[in-house]
Scaffold this active site. Sequence first.
Site, short mmCIF file in Angstrom:
data_model
loop_
_atom_site.label_atom_id
_atom_site.label_comp_id
_atom_site.label_asym_id
_atom_site.label_seq_id
_atom_site.Cartn_x
_atom_site.Cartn_y
_atom_site.Cartn_z
N VAL A 63 0.25 23.29 81.83
CA VAL A 63 0.35 22.38 80.67
C VAL A 63 1.25 21.18 80.95
O VAL A 63 1.17 20.17 80.25
CB VAL A 63 0.82 23.09 79.38
N TYR A 154 15.83 25.28 74.62
CA TYR A 154 14.66 25.88 73.93
C TYR A 154 14.61 25.38 72.50
O TYR A 154 13.55 24.98 72.01
CB TYR A 154 14.77 27.42 73.98
N THR A 192 8.86 35.74 80.37
CA THR A 192 10.03 35.10 80.97
C THR A 192 11.33 35.37 80.20
O THR A 192 12.35 34.75 80.50
CB THR A 192 9.77 33.58 81.03
#
Length: 249
Positions: A63, A154, A192
């Site tokens: 992506v 994140y 992950t």
Amino acid sequence: MRLKDKVAIVTGAASGMGASTAIIFANEGAKVIVADLAAAEGAAVADEITAAGGQARFLKLDVASEADWESAVAETISAFGQIDILINNAGVSGSHPDRLNINTWDEQMNINAKGVFLGMRAVIPTMQKAGRGSIVNISSISGFVGQAYVHMGYNAAKGAVRLATKAAAVQFAPDGIRVNSVHPGVMPPMKTSMMSADPDVRREMIAAIPAGREGRVEEVAYANLFLASDEASYITGIEVPVDGGYLAV
Ligand SMILES: NC(=O)c1ccc[n+]([C@@H]2O[C@H](COP(=O)([O-])OP(=O)(O)OC[C@H]3O[C@@H](n4cnc5c(N)ncnc54)[C@H](O)[C@@H]3O)[C@@H](O)[C@H]2O)c1
């Protein structure tokens, strides 16, 4: 069938919520491009759909690669003729124990934020020509609030997804394109995940959820299904938490 005659690209569809979304979409009549970096697992999801009588193809896609997105659009059109739905779901976890790690910040921005932008950028011209389309960007509860066990990159990336969704919704509504974000809460750990896969950390995470349990992948997939379908034809630019009440506290 809620997605009859629709063509959907689902990224990160080799695993977790993406795999569940791809399978449920195919059951609802969509032709599905199962897009992921993980070739063996992705091909297995496409095979499972085909074996059940649905239509799916695996496509290897990073992506974060503009070139991969260009070929993904070309291959989807050559396989199925159109693109009605994009589920921008691929991502990497941010539960890195070194919360000041620079590489984690860069990785988060590159895959979780830029990957979503590149996906929208790739499919929007095709959707504009058709005068219709639905994009669902997968953010997180971490796009609203910080957590002790999550790298701030994140949160920043998922916050970027939340707001980029609204910008795209506003800019492309005149073309018949809807863009919404889904915000999963505490779900089964990602491939992950590091800190958030630790049993002690998970106990603390679950204690903060009013529903008292982690979510199931299909609970997110069904929110994606609603937003992707024509049932949501007047809904654009919204945020849908699927979090057992985590953000309501
Ligand atoms: N699991 C959770 O607790 C949770 C909570 C909130 C949000 N999310 C988000 O939901 C989405 C799906 O997560 P999941 O739990 O199913 O994780 P997962 O690790 O099971 O699946 C993610 C998939 O994305 C793929 N992927 C990773 N990087 C890629 C890249 N550069 N190009 C293409 N594919 C790539 C992986 O190969 C994998 O198949 C992610 O965006 C994640 O950030 C997860």
